[in-house]
Design a protein around this motif. Structure first.
Motif, PDB file in Angstrom:
ATOM      1  N   PHE B  10      44.694  35.423  50.755  1.00  0.00           N
ATOM      2  CA  PHE B  10      46.027  35.154  51.319  1.00  0.00           C
ATOM      3  C   PHE B  10      46.594  36.476  51.826  1.00  0.00           C
ATOM      4  O   PHE B  10      47.037  37.314  51.042  1.00  0.00           O
ATOM      5  N   TRP B  11      46.562  36.670  53.131  1.00  0.00           N
ATOM      6  CA  TRP B  11      47.072  37.888  53.774  1.00  0.00           C
ATOM      7  C   TRP B  11      48.514  37.645  54.200  1.00  0.00           C
ATOM      8  O   TRP B  11      48.796  36.702  54.939  1.00  0.00           O
ATOM      9  N   PHE B  12      49.413  38.524  53.782  1.00  0.00           N
ATOM     10  CA  PHE B  12      50.843  38.287  54.020  1.00  0.00           C
ATOM     11  C   PHE B  12      51.590  39.607  54.121  1.00  0.00           C
ATOM     12  O   PHE B  12      51.130  40.656  53.649  1.00  0.00           O
ATOM     13  N   ASP B  13      52.774  39.522  54.743  1.00  0.00           N
ATOM     14  CA  ASP B  13      53.728  40.638  54.797  1.00  0.00           C
ATOM     15  C   ASP B  13      55.060  40.073  54.312  1.00  0.00           C
ATOM     16  O   ASP B  13      55.439  38.960  54.713  1.00  0.00           O
ATOM     17  N   PHE B  14      55.757  40.822  53.483  1.00  0.00           N
ATOM     18  CA  PHE B  14      57.040  40.336  52.962  1.00  0.00           C
ATOM     19  C   PHE B  14      58.092  40.175  54.057  1.00  0.00           C
ATOM     20  O   PHE B  14      59.110  39.518  53.847  1.00  0.00           O
ATOM     21  N   GLY B  15      57.877  40.776  55.208  1.00  0.00           N
ATOM     22  CA  GLY B  15      58.815  40.619  56.317  1.00  0.00           C
ATOM     23  C   GLY B  15      58.603  39.342  57.114  1.00  0.00           C
ATOM     24  O   GLY B  15      59.439  38.983  57.940  1.00  0.00           O
ATOM     25  N   SER B  16      57.498  38.655  56.884  1.00  0.00           N
ATOM     26  CA  SER B  16      57.101  37.496  57.689  1.00  0.00           C
ATOM     27  C   SER B  16      57.672  36.206  57.118  1.00  0.00           C
ATOM     28  O   SER B  16      57.411  35.843  55.963  1.00  0.00           O
ATOM     29  N   ASN B  17      58.451  35.491  57.924  1.00  0.00           N
ATOM     30  CA  ASN B  17      59.125  34.300  57.408  1.00  0.00           C
ATOM     31  C   ASN B  17      58.154  33.168  57.075  1.00  0.00           C
ATOM     32  O   ASN B  17      58.353  32.454  56.092  1.00  0.00           O
ATOM     33  N   TYR B  18      57.108  32.998  57.866  1.00  0.00           N
ATOM     34  CA  TYR B  18      56.172  31.932  57.508  1.00  0.00           C
ATOM     35  C   TYR B  18      55.323  32.323  56.296  1.00  0.00           C
ATOM     36  O   TYR B  18      54.825  31.454  55.571  1.00  0.00           O
ATOM     37  N   SER B  19      55.192  33.638  56.047  1.00  0.00           N
ATOM     38  CA  SER B  19      54.556  34.078  54.799  1.00  0.00           C
ATOM     39  C   SER B  19      55.425  33.701  53.596  1.00  0.00           C
ATOM     40  O   SER B  19      54.903  33.464  52.498  1.00  0.00           O
ATOM     41  N   TYR B  20      56.730  33.660  53.801  1.00  0.00           N
ATOM     42  CA  TYR B  20      57.631  33.213  52.723  1.00  0.00           C
ATOM     43  C   TYR B  20      57.261  31.796  52.275  1.00  0.00           C
ATOM     44  O   TYR B  20      57.076  31.528  51.084  1.00  0.00           O
ATOM     45  N   LEU B  21      57.123  30.898  53.233  1.00  0.00           N
ATOM     46  CA  LEU B  21      56.771  29.515  52.884  1.00  0.00           C
ATOM     47  C   LEU B  21      55.455  29.469  52.112  1.00  0.00           C
ATOM     48  O   LEU B  21      55.336  28.788  51.093  1.00  0.00           O
ATOM     49  N   ALA B  22      54.462  30.195  52.594  1.00  0.00           N
ATOM     50  CA  ALA B  22      53.143  30.164  51.954  1.00  0.00           C
ATOM     51  C   ALA B  22      53.198  30.779  50.556  1.00  0.00           C
ATOM     52  O   ALA B  22      52.562  30.278  49.623  1.00  0.00           O
ATOM     53  N   THR B  23      53.941  31.868  50.411  1.00  0.00           N
ATOM     54  CA  THR B  23      54.048  32.535  49.106  1.00  0.00           C
ATOM     55  C   THR B  23      54.630  31.591  48.055  1.00  0.00           C
ATOM     56  O   THR B  23      54.192  31.576  46.900  1.00  0.00           O
ATOM     57  N   MET B  24      55.613  30.798  48.467  1.00  0.00           N
ATOM     58  CA  MET B  24      56.262  29.891  47.523  1.00  0.00           C
ATOM     59  C   MET B  24      55.376  28.688  47.186  1.00  0.00           C
ATOM     60  O   MET B  24      55.584  28.026  46.170  1.00  0.00           O
ATOM     61  N   ARG B  25      54.414  28.364  48.031  1.00  0.00           N
ATOM     62  CA  ARG B  25      53.638  27.137  47.876  1.00  0.00           C
ATOM     63  C   ARG B  25      52.223  27.347  47.356  1.00  0.00           C
ATOM     64  O   ARG B  25      51.614  26.437  46.797  1.00  0.00           O
ATOM     65  N   ILE B  26      51.646  28.538  47.579  1.00  0.00           N
ATOM     66  CA  ILE B  26      50.191  28.678  47.460  1.00  0.00           C
ATOM     67  C   ILE B  26      49.668  28.515  46.040  1.00  0.00           C
ATOM     68  O   ILE B  26      48.600  27.900  45.835  1.00  0.00           O
ATOM     69  N   GLU B  27      50.376  29.038  45.038  1.00  0.00           N
ATOM     70  CA  GLU B  27      49.784  29.003  43.695  1.00  0.00           C
ATOM     71  C   GLU B  27      49.646  27.572  43.175  1.00  0.00           C
ATOM     72  O   GLU B  27      48.597  27.213  42.615  1.00  0.00           O
ATOM     73  N   ALA B  28      50.669  26.760  43.377  1.00  0.00           N
ATOM     74  CA  ALA B  28      50.599  25.378  42.884  1.00  0.00           C
ATOM     75  C   ALA B  28      49.525  24.591  43.636  1.00  0.00           C
ATOM     76  O   ALA B  28      48.726  23.869  43.037  1.00  0.00           O
ATOM     77  N   LEU B  29      49.485  24.756  44.957  1.00  0.00           N
ATOM     78  CA  LEU B  29      48.523  23.991  45.756  1.00  0.00           C
ATOM     79  C   LEU B  29      47.090  24.414  45.475  1.00  0.00           C
ATOM     80  O   LEU B  29      46.194  23.581  45.334  1.00  0.00           O
TER      81      LEU B  29
END
Lengths: 209, 209
Positions: B10-29
Protein backbone atom coordinates in the motif's frame (compact mmCIF):
# COMPACT_ATOMS: atom_id res chain seq x y z
CA UNK A 1 -40.27 4.36 -19.02
CA UNK A 2 -41.80 7.82 -19.15
CA UNK A 3 -40.30 11.28 -18.91
CA UNK A 4 -41.37 11.31 -15.25
CA UNK A 5 -38.86 8.56 -14.49
CA UNK A 6 -35.63 9.59 -12.80
CA UNK A 7 -33.00 10.41 -15.40
CA UNK A 8 -29.25 10.12 -15.69
CA UNK A 9 -27.25 11.99 -18.32
CA UNK A 10 -24.46 9.86 -19.80
CA UNK A 11 -21.76 11.95 -21.51
CA UNK A 12 -19.39 9.87 -23.61
CA UNK A 13 -17.03 9.80 -26.58
CA UNK A 14 -16.62 6.65 -28.67
CA UNK A 15 -12.86 7.14 -28.51
CA UNK A 16 -12.81 6.92 -24.70
CA UNK A 17 -11.97 3.49 -23.31
CA UNK A 18 -13.66 3.98 -19.95
CA UNK A 19 -16.74 5.19 -21.86
CA UNK A 20 -16.69 1.74 -23.50
CA UNK A 21 -17.16 0.07 -20.10
CA UNK A 22 -19.99 2.42 -19.17
CA UNK A 23 -21.73 2.06 -22.55
CA UNK A 24 -21.81 -1.71 -22.18
CA UNK A 25 -23.11 -1.56 -18.58
CA UNK A 26 -25.40 1.44 -18.24
CA UNK A 27 -28.70 0.26 -19.71
CA UNK A 28 -28.99 -2.88 -17.58
CA UNK A 29 -27.88 -1.13 -14.38
CA UNK A 30 -30.02 1.97 -14.86
CA UNK A 31 -33.02 -0.07 -15.97
CA UNK A 32 -32.83 -2.19 -12.82
CA UNK A 33 -33.17 1.00 -10.74
CA UNK A 34 -35.91 2.50 -12.89
CA UNK A 35 -33.57 5.23 -14.15
CA UNK A 36 -33.81 6.50 -17.72
CA UNK A 37 -30.53 7.06 -19.57
CA UNK A 38 -30.12 10.31 -21.50
CA UNK A 39 -27.39 9.66 -24.08
CA UNK A 40 -25.08 12.65 -24.48
CA UNK A 41 -22.42 12.01 -27.13
CA UNK A 42 -19.70 14.66 -27.24
CA UNK A 43 -16.24 15.22 -28.65
CA UNK A 44 -13.68 14.97 -25.87
CA UNK A 45 -10.79 16.30 -27.99
CA UNK A 46 -11.88 19.97 -27.93
CA UNK A 47 -12.37 19.74 -24.15
CA UNK A 48 -8.80 18.49 -23.76
CA UNK A 49 -7.60 21.25 -26.11
CA UNK A 50 -9.36 23.82 -23.93
CA UNK A 51 -7.04 22.63 -21.12
CA UNK A 52 -4.00 22.99 -23.39
CA UNK A 53 -3.63 19.23 -23.83
CA UNK A 54 -2.69 17.98 -27.29
CA UNK A 55 -4.08 14.47 -26.77
CA UNK A 56 -5.53 12.10 -24.17
CA UNK A 57 -3.80 12.15 -20.77
CA UNK A 58 -3.23 8.42 -21.36
CA UNK A 59 -1.09 9.31 -24.37
CA UNK A 60 0.62 12.36 -22.87
CA UNK A 61 1.70 10.53 -19.72
CA UNK A 62 3.25 7.22 -20.62
CA UNK A 63 3.20 5.75 -17.10
CA UNK A 64 -0.51 6.35 -16.79
CA UNK A 65 -1.05 5.07 -20.32
CA UNK A 66 0.74 1.80 -19.59
CA UNK A 67 -1.34 1.37 -16.47
CA UNK A 68 -4.62 2.11 -18.22
CA UNK A 69 -4.28 -0.72 -20.73
CA UNK A 70 -3.58 -3.21 -17.96
CA UNK A 71 -6.47 -1.80 -15.94
CA UNK A 72 -8.79 -2.13 -18.94
CA UNK A 73 -7.91 -5.81 -19.35
CA UNK A 74 -8.60 -6.47 -15.68
CA UNK A 75 -11.82 -4.43 -15.69
CA UNK A 76 -13.13 -6.21 -18.78
CA UNK A 77 -12.32 -9.58 -17.18
CA UNK A 78 -14.22 -8.49 -14.11
CA UNK A 79 -17.29 -7.35 -16.06
CA UNK A 80 -17.16 -10.26 -18.52
CA UNK A 81 -16.62 -7.92 -21.47
CA UNK A 82 -14.40 -8.64 -24.48
CA UNK A 83 -11.37 -6.39 -24.92
CA UNK A 84 -8.69 -5.60 -27.48
CA UNK A 85 -6.26 -2.73 -26.93
CA UNK A 86 -6.90 -0.46 -29.93
CA UNK A 87 -3.97 -0.07 -32.32
CA UNK A 88 -4.93 3.61 -32.68
CA UNK A 89 -5.80 5.66 -29.59
CA UNK A 90 -7.72 7.82 -29.14
CA UNK A 91 -9.70 7.08 -32.29
CA UNK A 92 -11.45 9.85 -34.16
CA UNK A 93 -15.18 9.32 -33.79
CA UNK A 94 -16.89 12.41 -35.17
CA UNK A 95 -19.20 10.61 -37.60
CA UNK A 96 -20.61 7.99 -35.19
CA UNK A 97 -20.95 10.71 -32.52
CA UNK A 98 -23.02 12.79 -34.93
CA UNK A 99 -25.22 9.78 -35.63
CA UNK A 100 -25.57 9.14 -31.90
CA UNK A 101 -26.56 12.76 -31.32
CA UNK A 102 -29.15 12.49 -34.06
CA UNK A 103 -30.55 9.32 -32.51
CA UNK A 104 -30.08 10.19 -28.85
CA UNK A 105 -33.78 9.86 -28.09
CA UNK A 106 -34.45 6.92 -30.40
CA UNK A 107 -35.01 3.36 -29.27
CA UNK A 108 -31.91 2.16 -31.14
CA UNK A 109 -29.45 4.51 -29.40
CA UNK A 110 -28.16 1.98 -26.86
CA UNK A 111 -27.66 -0.80 -29.39
CA UNK A 112 -25.98 1.59 -31.84
CA UNK A 113 -23.55 2.90 -29.22
CA UNK A 114 -22.67 -0.61 -28.03
CA UNK A 115 -21.88 -1.68 -31.58
CA UNK A 116 -19.66 1.32 -32.27
CA UNK A 117 -17.80 0.70 -29.01
CA UNK A 118 -17.42 -2.97 -29.91
CA UNK A 119 -15.94 -2.00 -33.29
CA UNK A 120 -13.35 0.22 -31.56
CA UNK A 121 -12.42 -1.75 -28.45
CA UNK A 122 -12.98 -5.35 -29.55
CA UNK A 123 -12.64 -5.43 -33.36
CA UNK A 124 -9.97 -2.67 -33.42
CA UNK A 125 -11.58 -0.94 -36.41
CA UNK A 126 -11.65 2.69 -37.52
CA UNK A 127 -15.01 3.89 -36.27
CA UNK A 128 -15.03 7.16 -38.20
CA UNK A 129 -15.41 5.17 -41.44
CA UNK A 130 -18.80 5.87 -43.10
CA UNK A 131 -18.97 2.28 -44.41
CA UNK A 132 -18.60 0.87 -40.90
CA UNK A 133 -21.21 3.21 -39.43
CA UNK A 134 -23.56 2.42 -42.33
CA UNK A 135 -23.13 -1.33 -41.73
CA UNK A 136 -24.04 -0.92 -38.07
CA UNK A 137 -27.15 1.11 -38.90
CA UNK A 138 -28.23 -1.37 -41.57
CA UNK A 139 -27.73 -4.27 -39.17
CA UNK A 140 -30.07 -2.48 -36.78
CA UNK A 141 -32.73 -2.35 -39.51
CA UNK A 142 -32.34 1.40 -40.03
CA UNK A 143 -32.03 3.55 -43.17
CA UNK A 144 -28.29 4.12 -43.16
CA UNK A 145 -28.21 6.53 -46.12
CA UNK A 146 -30.87 8.79 -44.67
CA UNK A 147 -29.30 8.80 -41.22
CA UNK A 148 -25.78 9.53 -42.48
CA UNK A 149 -27.12 12.39 -44.59
CA UNK A 150 -29.01 13.83 -41.63
CA UNK A 151 -25.99 13.35 -39.35
CA UNK A 152 -23.87 15.44 -41.73
CA UNK A 153 -26.44 18.21 -42.12
CA UNK A 154 -25.46 21.66 -40.90
CA UNK A 155 -28.08 21.66 -38.14
CA UNK A 156 -26.70 18.45 -36.61
CA UNK A 157 -23.09 19.66 -36.96
CA UNK A 158 -24.04 22.77 -35.03
CA UNK A 159 -25.82 20.70 -32.40
CA UNK A 160 -22.63 18.63 -32.00
CA UNK A 161 -20.57 21.79 -31.43
CA UNK A 162 -23.15 23.07 -28.95
CA UNK A 163 -22.90 19.75 -27.10
CA UNK A 164 -19.14 20.24 -26.70
CA UNK A 165 -19.60 23.82 -25.53
CA UNK A 166 -22.08 22.64 -22.93
CA UNK A 167 -19.56 20.03 -21.74
CA UNK A 168 -16.93 22.71 -21.13
CA UNK A 169 -19.45 25.08 -19.54
CA UNK A 170 -20.58 22.40 -17.10
CA UNK A 171 -17.03 21.68 -15.94
CA UNK A 172 -16.39 18.34 -17.65
CA UNK A 173 -12.76 17.34 -17.98
CA UNK A 174 -12.99 13.73 -19.14
CA UNK A 175 -15.34 10.90 -20.03
CA UNK A 176 -17.51 9.18 -19.16
CA UNK A 177 -19.37 11.79 -17.11
CA UNK A 178 -22.76 11.24 -15.51
CA UNK A 179 -25.17 13.91 -14.30
CA UNK A 180 -28.03 13.27 -11.91
CA UNK A 181 -29.48 16.77 -11.97
CA UNK A 182 -26.52 19.04 -11.22
CA UNK A 183 -24.60 16.27 -9.47
CA UNK A 184 -21.61 15.25 -11.61
CA UNK A 185 -19.96 11.82 -11.42
CA UNK A 186 -16.74 11.03 -13.30
CA UNK A 187 -15.73 7.68 -14.68
CA UNK A 188 -17.12 4.21 -15.11
CA UNK A 189 -16.18 3.56 -11.47
CA UNK A 190 -18.92 5.98 -10.40
CA UNK A 191 -21.69 4.58 -12.61
CA UNK A 192 -23.42 2.69 -9.80
CA UNK A 193 -23.20 5.71 -7.47
CA UNK A 194 -24.61 8.00 -10.17
CA UNK A 195 -27.55 5.69 -10.82
CA UNK A 196 -28.25 5.39 -7.10
CA UNK A 197 -28.15 9.17 -6.77
CA UNK A 198 -30.55 9.61 -9.69
CA UNK A 199 -32.94 7.03 -8.26
CA UNK A 200 -32.71 8.46 -4.74
CA UNK A 201 -33.55 12.00 -5.76
CA UNK A 202 -36.89 10.85 -7.02
CA UNK A 203 -37.61 9.01 -3.81
CA UNK A 204 -36.88 12.24 -1.92
CA UNK A 205 -39.20 14.14 -4.24
CA UNK A 206 -41.99 11.65 -3.58
CA UNK A 207 -41.42 11.91 0.18
CA UNK A 208 -41.87 15.66 -0.05
CA UNK A 209 -45.08 15.40 -2.09
CA UNK B 1 -0.68 -13.27 10.33
CA UNK B 2 2.66 -14.65 9.24
CA UNK B 3 5.01 -13.75 6.40
CA UNK B 4 3.53 -16.66 4.44
CA UNK B 5 0.21 -14.83 4.21
CA UNK B 6 -0.62 -13.13 0.93
CA UNK B 7 0.62 -9.55 0.93
CA UNK B 8 -0.48 -6.27 -0.55
CA UNK B 9 1.80 -3.26 -0.81
CA UNK B 10 0.00 0.00 0.00
CA UNK B 11 1.86 3.07 -1.31
CA UNK B 12 0.49 6.33 0.09
CA UNK B 13 1.25 9.95 0.97
CA UNK B 14 -0.44 11.63 3.93
CA UNK B 15 -1.14 14.63 1.71
CA UNK B 16 -3.20 12.57 -0.74
CA UNK B 17 -6.95 12.69 -0.19
CA UNK B 18 -7.73 9.40 -1.89
CA UNK B 19 -4.97 7.83 0.23
CA UNK B 20 -7.04 8.97 3.21
CA UNK B 21 -9.95 6.80 2.10
CA UNK B 22 -7.69 3.80 1.54
CA UNK B 23 -5.87 4.25 4.86
CA UNK B 24 -9.16 4.18 6.75
CA UNK B 25 -10.44 1.10 4.89
CA UNK B 26 -7.49 -1.16 4.10
CA UNK B 27 -6.85 -3.01 7.36
CA UNK B 28 -10.41 -4.26 7.82
CA UNK B 29 -10.83 -5.21 4.16
CA UNK B 30 -7.45 -6.90 3.80
CA UNK B 31 -7.78 -8.66 7.14
CA UNK B 32 -11.13 -10.14 6.12
CA UNK B 33 -9.41 -11.75 3.11
CA UNK B 34 -6.37 -12.92 5.08
CA UNK B 35 -4.14 -10.43 3.23
CA UNK B 36 -1.27 -8.73 5.05
CA UNK B 37 -0.78 -4.99 4.38
CA UNK B 38 2.74 -3.77 3.68
CA UNK B 39 2.71 -0.04 4.44
CA UNK B 40 4.77 1.94 1.92
CA UNK B 41 4.82 5.66 2.74
CA UNK B 42 6.34 7.82 0.01
CA UNK B 43 6.54 11.44 -1.04
CA UNK B 44 4.28 12.04 -4.01
CA UNK B 45 5.64 15.54 -4.73
CA UNK B 46 8.95 14.41 -6.29
CA UNK B 47 7.04 11.90 -8.47
CA UNK B 48 4.85 14.71 -9.78
CA UNK B 49 7.94 16.87 -10.31
CA UNK B 50 9.50 14.05 -12.35
CA UNK B 51 6.52 14.48 -14.72
CA UNK B 52 7.10 18.23 -14.86
CA UNK B 53 4.09 19.01 -12.64
CA UNK B 54 4.50 21.77 -10.09
CA UNK B 55 1.70 20.52 -7.82
CA UNK B 56 -1.13 18.00 -7.54
CA UNK B 57 -3.23 17.56 -10.71
CA UNK B 58 -6.18 18.57 -8.50
CA UNK B 59 -4.54 21.97 -8.02
CA UNK B 60 -3.21 22.38 -11.57
CA UNK B 61 -6.57 21.64 -13.20
CA UNK B 62 -9.29 23.62 -11.51
CA UNK B 63 -12.21 21.69 -13.06
CA UNK B 64 -10.84 18.40 -11.77
CA UNK B 65 -10.04 19.99 -8.42
CA UNK B 66 -13.59 21.26 -7.97
CA UNK B 67 -14.90 17.81 -8.82
CA UNK B 68 -12.55 16.03 -6.44
CA UNK B 69 -13.78 17.86 -3.33
CA UNK B 70 -17.38 17.07 -4.16
CA UNK B 71 -16.42 13.46 -4.90
CA UNK B 72 -14.61 13.21 -1.55
CA UNK B 73 -17.70 14.38 0.33
CA UNK B 74 -19.85 11.79 -1.45
CA UNK B 75 -17.28 9.02 -0.99
CA UNK B 76 -16.89 9.75 2.72
CA UNK B 77 -20.68 9.74 3.11
CA UNK B 78 -20.77 6.38 1.37
CA UNK B 79 -18.05 4.86 3.56
CA UNK B 80 -19.29 6.50 6.75
CA UNK B 81 -16.05 8.46 7.17
CA UNK B 82 -15.78 12.01 8.52
CA UNK B 83 -14.52 14.64 6.08
CA UNK B 84 -13.34 18.24 6.06
CA UNK B 85 -11.89 19.79 2.93
CA UNK B 86 -8.36 20.79 3.98
CA UNK B 87 -7.67 24.52 3.94
CA UNK B 88 -4.17 23.72 2.60
CA UNK B 89 -3.76 21.16 -0.18
CA UNK B 90 -1.68 19.19 -0.74
CA UNK B 91 -0.22 19.34 2.74
CA UNK B 92 3.49 18.78 3.31
CA UNK B 93 3.85 15.50 5.18
CA UNK B 94 7.56 14.68 5.24
CA UNK B 95 7.88 14.22 9.00
CA UNK B 96 4.93 11.85 9.51
CA UNK B 97 5.96 9.95 6.38
CA UNK B 98 9.42 9.44 7.85
CA UNK B 99 7.86 8.18 11.09
CA UNK B 100 5.62 5.85 9.09
CA UNK B 101 8.60 4.51 7.17
CA UNK B 102 10.42 3.89 10.42
CA UNK B 103 7.40 2.06 11.85
CA UNK B 104 6.21 0.36 8.66
CA UNK B 105 6.56 -3.12 10.16
CA UNK B 106 5.44 -2.21 13.68
CA UNK B 107 2.08 -3.11 15.17
CA UNK B 108 1.17 0.57 15.57
CA UNK B 109 1.59 1.52 11.90
CA UNK B 110 -2.09 1.32 10.95
CA UNK B 111 -3.29 3.29 13.96
CA UNK B 112 -0.57 5.92 13.45
CA UNK B 113 -1.42 6.40 9.77
CA UNK B 114 -5.14 6.67 10.49
CA UNK B 115 -4.51 9.37 13.10
CA UNK B 116 -2.30 11.41 10.80
CA UNK B 117 -4.90 11.18 8.05
CA UNK B 118 -7.61 12.20 10.50
CA UNK B 119 -5.55 15.24 11.51
CA UNK B 120 -5.26 16.31 7.86
CA UNK B 121 -8.67 15.46 6.40
CA UNK B 122 -10.95 15.83 9.41
CA UNK B 123 -9.25 18.21 11.86
CA UNK B 124 -7.67 20.31 9.08
CA UNK B 125 -4.33 20.53 10.90
CA UNK B 126 -0.76 20.89 9.65
CA UNK B 127 0.53 17.34 9.80
CA UNK B 128 4.19 18.21 9.28
CA UNK B 129 4.22 19.82 12.74
CA UNK B 130 6.55 17.89 15.13
CA UNK B 131 4.26 18.68 18.08
CA UNK B 132 1.26 17.12 16.33
CA UNK B 133 3.21 14.00 15.34
CA UNK B 134 4.61 13.70 18.87
CA UNK B 135 1.09 13.95 20.34
CA UNK B 136 -0.13 11.12 18.11
CA UNK B 137 2.81 8.90 19.05
CA UNK B 138 2.36 9.64 22.74
CA UNK B 139 -1.36 8.88 22.50
CA UNK B 140 -0.42 5.50 21.05
CA UNK B 141 1.75 4.83 24.11
CA UNK B 142 5.01 5.22 22.18
CA UNK B 143 8.24 7.08 22.96
CA UNK B 144 7.70 10.15 20.79
CA UNK B 145 11.12 11.72 21.41
CA UNK B 146 13.00 8.57 20.48
CA UNK B 147 10.91 7.96 17.38
CA UNK B 148 11.16 11.54 16.11
CA UNK B 149 14.93 11.44 16.58
CA UNK B 150 15.20 8.13 14.71
CA UNK B 151 12.86 9.41 11.99
CA UNK B 152 15.18 12.37 11.38
CA UNK B 153 18.38 10.29 11.35
CA UNK B 154 20.37 10.23 8.13
CA UNK B 155 19.72 6.53 7.57
CA UNK B 156 15.95 7.01 7.64
CA UNK B 157 16.15 10.11 5.45
CA UNK B 158 18.05 8.09 2.87
CA UNK B 159 15.52 5.27 3.13
CA UNK B 160 12.74 7.81 2.44
CA UNK B 161 14.53 9.03 -0.69
CA UNK B 162 15.07 5.44 -1.83
CA UNK B 163 11.35 4.80 -1.34
CA UNK B 164 10.55 7.66 -3.72
CA UNK B 165 13.07 6.43 -6.27
CA UNK B 166 11.48 2.99 -6.16
CA UNK B 167 8.07 4.57 -6.74
CA UNK B 168 9.27 6.27 -9.91
CA UNK B 169 11.14 3.15 -11.08
CA UNK B 170 8.02 1.02 -10.68
CA UNK B 171 5.91 3.35 -12.79
CA UNK B 172 3.81 5.02 -10.10
CA UNK B 173 2.15 8.27 -11.10
CA UNK B 174 -0.22 8.92 -8.20
CA UNK B 175 -1.49 7.63 -4.87
CA UNK B 176 -2.74 5.45 -3.45
CA UNK B 177 -1.08 2.62 -5.36
CA UNK B 178 -1.40 -1.05 -4.48
CA UNK B 179 0.87 -3.86 -5.59
CA UNK B 180 -0.06 -7.54 -5.45
CA UNK B 181 3.28 -8.89 -6.63
CA UNK B 182 3.98 -6.98 -9.86
CA UNK B 183 0.30 -6.21 -10.43
CA UNK B 184 -0.28 -2.48 -9.89
CA UNK B 185 -3.68 -1.02 -8.92
CA UNK B 186 -4.28 2.73 -8.79
CA UNK B 187 -6.65 4.54 -6.48
CA UNK B 188 -8.96 3.82 -3.58
CA UNK B 189 -11.53 2.62 -6.13
CA UNK B 190 -9.31 -0.40 -6.86
CA UNK B 191 -8.64 -1.39 -3.24
CA UNK B 192 -11.12 -4.28 -3.24
CA UNK B 193 -9.79 -5.56 -6.59
CA UNK B 194 -6.20 -5.36 -5.36
CA UNK B 195 -7.00 -7.31 -2.20
CA UNK B 196 -8.88 -9.95 -4.19
CA UNK B 197 -5.93 -10.25 -6.56
CA UNK B 198 -3.50 -10.65 -3.67
CA UNK B 199 -5.69 -13.27 -2.02
CA UNK B 200 -6.29 -15.11 -5.29
CA UNK B 201 -2.64 -15.45 -6.15
CA UNK B 202 -2.10 -17.47 -3.01
CA UNK B 203 -5.06 -19.71 -3.76
CA UNK B 204 -3.51 -20.41 -7.18
CA UNK B 205 -0.21 -21.22 -5.52
CA UNK B 206 -1.90 -23.69 -3.19
CA UNK B 207 -3.70 -25.31 -6.12
CA UNK B 208 -0.35 -25.87 -7.82
CA UNK B 209 1.28 -27.35 -4.72
Amino acid sequence: MTTDDPQLEFWFDFGSNYSYLATMRIEALAGAQGVRVLWKPFLLGPVFKAFGWTSSPFVLQKEKGAYVWRDMQRQCDRYGLPWTQPSTFPRRALLPLRVALLGANERWIGAFCQRVMHANFVDDREIDDPALVADILTDLGLDADALLTAAGAEQNKQAMRAQGEQAVRRGMFGAPMFFAGDEMFWGNDRLEDAIAWAAGHVAARIDLA
